[in-house]
Design a protein around this motif. Structure first.
Motif, mmCIF file in Angstrom:
data_model
loop_
_atom_site.group_PDB
_atom_site.id
_atom_site.type_symbol
_atom_site.label_atom_id
_atom_site.label_comp_id
_atom_site.label_asym_id
_atom_site.label_seq_id
_atom_site.Cartn_x
_atom_site.Cartn_y
_atom_site.Cartn_z
ATOM 1 N N PHE A 251 0.708 -0.997 0.265
ATOM 2 C CA PHE A 251 -0.295 -0.008 0.170
ATOM 3 C C PHE A 251 0.954 1.249 0.044
ATOM 4 C CE2 PHE A 251 -2.701 3.133 2.143
ATOM 5 C CZ PHE A 251 -3.960 3.076 1.622
ATOM 6 N N ALA A 252 1.944 1.227 0.725
ATOM 7 C CA ALA A 252 2.865 2.528 1.007
ATOM 8 C C ALA A 252 3.567 2.575 -0.297
ATOM 9 C CB ALA A 252 3.601 2.053 1.988
ATOM 10 N N ILE A 253 4.134 1.521 -0.848
ATOM 11 C CA ILE A 253 4.953 1.677 -1.940
ATOM 12 C C ILE A 253 4.116 2.215 -3.049
ATOM 13 C CG2 ILE A 253 6.128 0.350 -3.712
ATOM 14 C CD1 ILE A 253 7.126 -1.773 -1.418
ATOM 15 N N LEU A 287 14.201 13.353 -5.865
ATOM 16 C CA LEU A 287 13.260 12.534 -6.639
ATOM 17 C C LEU A 287 14.089 11.284 -6.817
ATOM 18 C CD1 LEU A 287 11.278 15.034 -8.975
ATOM 19 C CD2 LEU A 287 10.739 14.163 -6.815
ATOM 20 N N ALA A 288 15.292 11.196 -7.448
ATOM 21 C CA ALA A 288 15.928 10.087 -7.607
ATOM 22 C C ALA A 288 16.173 9.118 -6.240
ATOM 23 C CB ALA A 288 17.223 10.412 -8.253
ATOM 24 N N GLN A 289 16.402 9.994 -5.216
ATOM 25 C CA GLN A 289 16.697 9.255 -3.956
ATOM 26 C C GLN A 289 15.391 8.548 -3.411
ATOM 27 O OE1 GLN A 289 17.972 11.566 -0.652
ATOM 28 N NE2 GLN A 289 18.536 10.165 0.455
ATOM 29 N N ALA A 290 14.254 9.325 -3.656
ATOM 30 C CA ALA A 290 12.940 8.895 -3.492
ATOM 31 C C ALA A 290 12.763 7.599 -4.155
ATOM 32 C CB ALA A 290 11.890 9.673 -3.322
ATOM 33 N N HIS A 291 13.004 7.514 -5.404
ATOM 34 C CA HIS A 291 12.782 6.153 -5.997
ATOM 35 C C HIS A 291 13.652 5.222 -5.804
ATOM 36 C CE1 HIS A 291 12.379 3.950 -9.935
ATOM 37 N NE2 HIS A 291 13.654 3.587 -9.952
ATOM 38 N N ILE A 292 14.961 5.370 -5.267
ATOM 39 C CA ILE A 292 15.891 4.386 -4.876
ATOM 40 C C ILE A 292 15.026 3.668 -3.713
ATOM 41 C CG2 ILE A 292 17.842 3.921 -3.971
ATOM 42 C CD1 ILE A 292 19.099 6.062 -5.739
ATOM 43 N N ASP A 293 14.629 4.508 -2.624
ATOM 44 C CA ASP A 293 14.222 4.258 -1.385
ATOM 45 C C ASP A 293 13.039 3.419 -1.690
ATOM 46 O OD1 ASP A 293 15.964 5.466 0.039
ATOM 47 O OD2 ASP A 293 14.808 7.179 0.497
ATOM 48 N N LEU A 294 12.130 3.575 -2.493
ATOM 49 C CA LEU A 294 10.962 2.935 -2.979
ATOM 50 C C LEU A 294 11.307 1.541 -3.415
ATOM 51 C CD1 LEU A 294 8.584 5.492 -4.077
ATOM 52 C CD2 LEU A 294 8.279 4.495 -2.067
ATOM 53 N N GLU A 295 12.189 1.514 -4.238
ATOM 54 C CA GLU A 295 12.771 -0.009 -5.028
ATOM 55 C C GLU A 295 13.264 -0.691 -3.865
ATOM 56 O OE1 GLU A 295 12.845 -0.980 -8.445
ATOM 57 O OE2 GLU A 295 11.093 0.312 -8.142
ATOM 58 N N LEU A 296 14.213 -0.064 -2.931
ATOM 59 C CA LEU A 296 14.710 -0.980 -1.842
ATOM 60 C C LEU A 296 13.528 -1.549 -1.090
ATOM 61 C CD1 LEU A 296 17.848 1.291 -0.903
ATOM 62 C CD2 LEU A 296 17.869 -1.118 -2.234
ATOM 63 N N ALA A 297 12.612 -0.765 -0.801
ATOM 64 C CA ALA A 297 11.454 -1.273 0.092
ATOM 65 C C ALA A 297 10.770 -2.358 -0.721
ATOM 66 C CB ALA A 297 10.501 -0.121 0.581
ATOM 67 N N ASN A 321 8.334 -7.209 8.847
ATOM 68 C CA ASN A 321 8.413 -6.227 9.720
ATOM 69 C C ASN A 321 9.220 -5.216 8.986
ATOM 70 O OD1 ASN A 321 6.940 -5.908 12.518
ATOM 71 N ND2 ASN A 321 7.648 -8.170 12.224
ATOM 72 N N MET A 322 10.314 -5.592 8.617
ATOM 73 C CA MET A 322 11.325 -4.875 8.018
ATOM 74 C C MET A 322 10.715 -4.220 6.663
ATOM 75 S SD MET A 322 15.095 -6.950 8.303
ATOM 76 C CE MET A 322 15.656 -7.499 9.779
ATOM 77 N N ALA A 323 9.937 -4.935 5.979
ATOM 78 C CA ALA A 323 9.517 -4.279 4.799
ATOM 79 C C ALA A 323 8.571 -3.254 5.018
ATOM 80 C CB ALA A 323 8.844 -5.449 3.950
ATOM 81 N N LYS A 324 7.652 -3.524 6.234
ATOM 82 C CA LYS A 324 6.692 -2.664 6.407
ATOM 83 C C LYS A 324 7.423 -1.199 6.925
ATOM 84 C CE LYS A 324 3.758 -0.283 9.501
ATOM 85 N NZ LYS A 324 4.234 0.635 10.322
ATOM 86 N N TYR A 325 8.372 -1.294 7.780
ATOM 87 C CA TYR A 325 9.116 -0.210 8.235
ATOM 88 C C TYR A 325 9.685 0.604 6.837
ATOM 89 C CZ TYR A 325 12.856 2.477 10.529
ATOM 90 O OH TYR A 325 13.720 3.562 11.033
ATOM 91 N N ALA A 326 10.468 -0.066 6.022
ATOM 92 C CA ALA A 326 11.160 0.546 4.872
ATOM 93 C C ALA A 326 10.017 1.460 4.011
ATOM 94 C CB ALA A 326 12.081 -0.654 4.156
ATOM 95 N N ALA A 327 9.050 0.525 3.888
ATOM 96 C CA ALA A 327 7.976 0.938 3.008
ATOM 97 C C ALA A 327 7.526 2.287 3.339
ATOM 98 C CB ALA A 327 7.057 0.055 2.600
ATOM 99 N N GLY A 328 6.955 2.132 4.648
ATOM 100 C CA GLY A 328 6.458 3.497 5.259
ATOM 101 C C GLY A 328 7.227 4.597 5.650
ATOM 102 N N GLU A 329 8.640 4.527 5.756
ATOM 103 C CA GLU A 329 9.752 5.678 5.768
ATOM 104 C C GLU A 329 9.867 5.989 4.077
ATOM 105 O OE1 GLU A 329 11.054 6.734 8.827
ATOM 106 O OE2 GLU A 329 9.390 5.521 9.264
ATOM 107 N N ALA A 330 10.018 4.951 3.255
ATOM 108 C CA ALA A 330 10.125 5.423 1.758
ATOM 109 C C ALA A 330 8.758 6.326 1.318
ATOM 110 C CB ALA A 330 10.399 4.417 1.017
ATOM 111 N N CYS A 331 7.589 5.887 1.629
ATOM 112 C CA CYS A 331 6.325 6.581 1.412
ATOM 113 C C CYS A 331 6.410 7.894 1.857
ATOM 114 C CB CYS A 331 5.073 5.817 1.688
ATOM 115 S SG CYS A 331 3.471 6.547 1.542
ATOM 116 N N VAL A 332 6.454 8.301 3.073
ATOM 117 C CA VAL A 332 6.563 9.147 3.760
ATOM 118 C C VAL A 332 7.444 10.336 3.015
ATOM 119 C CG1 VAL A 332 6.992 10.802 5.731
ATOM 120 C CG2 VAL A 332 5.583 8.597 5.842
#
Length: 388
Positions: A251-253, A287-297, A321-332
């Motif tokens: 959902f976050a990604i 924007l590039a960094q945000a894309h990278i964060d979302l891909e890693l999540a 748990n790690m996926a949910k954490y990473a995706a939430g941070e990347a989404c925000v």
């Protein structure tokens, strides 16, 4: 786990769901929210196409896939601006628990409808005084010695979509006859049951799915309302919570991808000082960094889904748990950067990004806070002393 390259089937599923999401889009979701209703048209079409139950068993009307496939559905709908939050709840949590632990009668009764979307089930675990501590759940079930029925009493809070649901999968506790301690159990509770009361919670969050507080006042349930083995409640509970975390990541990604796509489009088109603003590193690099964060999540989400579908509940718990954490941070971060890229336009209704600021926070808070995930990782993964 070895690196997983997405299969041709998964790529085809992504493309098909993306097309459906684009057909409806963000304007459709915004309109249904303004009208105070659920996005029924999208839900029904997704059900007819087999997307809602892609994770459920074929013999009960599902697609025979797993959480990996269902997470693709939610992510792609979100990336198109038309996410369906109840995908997290109805097929992912409730459908999974019933498919794994339900009786044959429960499977026959519920899974076909959950698969095609004609029936919907909510999930009730959170309580006003328990918060993240599920051991403090006070909703209790006791047997009526005369009839063998269950009597369920308690309160739940922040329960999504109860007004649309045919039933709620309620987490309660029963007394262990051997130890006298309370143990978790799951019950299918019809929303029209006597003693079942719902009250909408007034939320700042602008979403199609409403939140409710539930009061259960000696709700009488037949013996077969209990899902699975009375002594395996904790295992059954986590069988639903791991998919919940994976789907929250999806959902976050999806939301982050949607916000980022709008910002990229704007950065390409908006021209100041004779050049598109996206030509400037101050705009392009975040924007590039945000894309990278979302891909890693997404990679961690795919790992979690793979482990869960392979039957590795322990490994999936850590990865989910790690996926949910990473995706939430990347989404925000993605939503914040998207709004910032548009400047004042990012706060207008025309561009529709400002409302995502509140929505993005949900992925940090629910279904478990980022702090509790850090507690889990520090204790379970790193082996550090427990702090709570």
């Amino acid at each position: 786990m070895t690196a997983q390259i997405e299969t041709d089937e998964h790529k085809a599923l992504r493309a098909a769901v993306a097309a459906l999401g684009t057909k409806y889009g963000r304007d459709y979701i915004t309109r249904t929210v303004a009208e105070g209703r659920h996005p029924t048209e999208l839900w029904n079409e997704a059900g007819k196409l087999g997307y809602l139950g892609v994770n459920l068993p074929e013999e009960h009307g599902g697609g025979g896939g797993g959480i990996a496939e269902l997470s693709i559905v939610l992510e792609e709908l979100g990336a198109a601006g038309s996410p369906l939050l109840m995908l997290v709840v109805s097929p992912a949590i409730c459908g999974t628990v019933i498919a794994r632990f339900g009786t044959e009668e429960q499977k026959r009764t519920w899974l076909p409808g959950l698969s095609d979307g004609s029936r919907l089930m909510a999930f009730g675990i959170t309580e006003p005084d328990a918060g993240s501590n599920s051991h403090r759940i006070t909703t209790t079930a006791r047997r009526d010695p005369a009839s063998g029925d269950w009597l369920l009493t308690g309160r739940k809070v922040f329960i999504s979509g109860v007004d649309m649901a045919d039933a709620v999968l309620i987490v309660g506790r029963t007394e262990d006859a051997r130890t006298g301690r309370l143990k978790p159990c799951l019950f299918i509770v019809p929303t029209d049951a006597e003693g079942f009361h719902k009250r909408p919670i007034d939320m700042e969050l602008n979403a199609a799915e409403k939140q409710f507080e539930l009061t259960l006042d000696d709700v009488r349930l037949p013996a077969d309302a209990l899902v699975g083995d009375e002594d395996a409640g904790l295992l059954q509970l986590f069988a639903g919570l791991n998919p919940e975390r994976i789907m929250t990541a999806a959902f976050a990604i999806g939301m982050g991808r949607y916000a980022l796509s709008r910002a990229i489009e704007y950065a390409r088109d908006r021209t100041v000082w004779k050049a598109p603003i996206g030509a400037h590193q101050a705009i392009a690099h975040p924007l590039a960094q945000a894309h990278i964060d979302l891909e890693l999540a997404r990679l961690m989400m795919q790992k979690a889904a793979h482990l869960y579908d392979a039957g590795d509940d322990i490994g999936a718990g850590e990865a989910a748990n790690m996926a949910k954490y990473a995706a939430g941070e990347a989404c925000v971060r993605a939503v914040d950067q998207a709004v910032h890229t548009l400047g004042g336009n990012g706060l207008t209704r025309e561009f529709g990004l400002a409302s995502l600021i509140t929505a993005a926070r949900v992925a940090r808070i629910a279904p478990v806070s980022r702090e509790m995930i850090l507690n889990y990782v520090s204790h379970q993964t790193l082996g550090l002393p427990k702090s709570y």
